[in-house]
Design a protein around this motif. Structure first.
Motif, short mmCIF file in Angstrom:
data_model
loop_
_atom_site.label_atom_id
_atom_site.label_comp_id
_atom_site.label_asym_id
_atom_site.label_seq_id
_atom_site.Cartn_x
_atom_site.Cartn_y
_atom_site.Cartn_z
N LYS A 9 1.33 21.84 36.37
CA LYS A 9 2.82 21.65 35.63
C LYS A 9 3.14 22.13 34.63
O LYS A 9 4.35 22.34 34.37
N HIS A 12 6.14 24.27 36.14
CA HIS A 12 7.08 23.14 36.22
C HIS A 12 7.25 23.07 34.94
O HIS A 12 8.84 23.26 35.52
N ARG A 13 7.15 23.01 33.99
CA ARG A 13 7.29 22.69 33.22
C ARG A 13 8.58 23.83 32.06
O ARG A 13 9.65 23.92 31.80
N ALA A 92 6.10 23.14 25.03
CA ALA A 92 5.36 22.95 26.15
C ALA A 92 3.72 22.50 26.58
O ALA A 92 2.72 21.69 27.44
N LEU A 96 0.69 19.70 26.84
CA LEU A 96 -0.08 19.62 28.22
C LEU A 96 -0.95 19.15 27.85
O LEU A 96 -2.20 18.70 28.56
N THR A 129 9.37 13.43 27.16
CA THR A 129 9.41 15.04 26.99
C THR A 129 11.01 15.37 28.11
O THR A 129 11.28 15.16 28.66
N TRP A 131 11.00 17.45 30.39
CA TRP A 131 10.03 17.78 31.45
C TRP A 131 10.06 16.14 32.40
O TRP A 131 9.63 15.26 32.84
#
Length: 131
Positions: A9, A12-13, A92, A96, A129, A131
């Protein structure tokens, strides 16, 4: 969430090229946050994270007093990224962490930080968010 899913994650983000970069950015942000939080709060926030990651919050000397700008400067220097990238990365990764932790743990961490750290919680507070 397990270690690979967490780093996936992050990768990716942040649109990072590989898991190694995701691990580095996660380590830098969480170590720096761990330095700023009190020891007990860092441990509480670390508890729901994968064991390969939770240590980043708790292994550095905690309870240091520094501004949000210094927080971003430390991330920027340690990760060798621009200040704007350090800011986005910190937001970010904290978002998470908030997905893994309970709202109470995030609120307690937030309460321990001065008002200038509110920017850090931008993605935690947003319903949608980027993403």
């Amino acid at each position: 969430m397990n270690y690979d899913a967490f780093l996936g994650k992050v990768q990716h983000r942040l649109e990072l090229p590989d898991e190694g970069h995701a691990a580095k950015m996660t380590r830098v942000v969480l170590e720096t946050l761990g330095e700023r939080l009190g020891e007990g709060e860092a441990s509480d926030l670390a508890a729901p994270l994968p064991m390969e990651i939770d240590r980043f919050l708790t292994e550095s000397p905690s309870g240091q007093q520094f501004s949000y700008q210094e927080f971003i400067d430390r991330i920027s220097q340690r990760a060798d990224v621009e200040e704007a990238d350090a800011h986005f990365t910190a937001q970010a990764i904290l978002a998470l962490v908030a997905e893994c932790a309970s709202g109470g743990e995030i609120d307690q961490a937030r309460d321990q930080l001065p008002a200038d750290y509110e920017e850090l919680f931008a993605f935690v507070d947003q319903e949608a968010t980027p993403w």
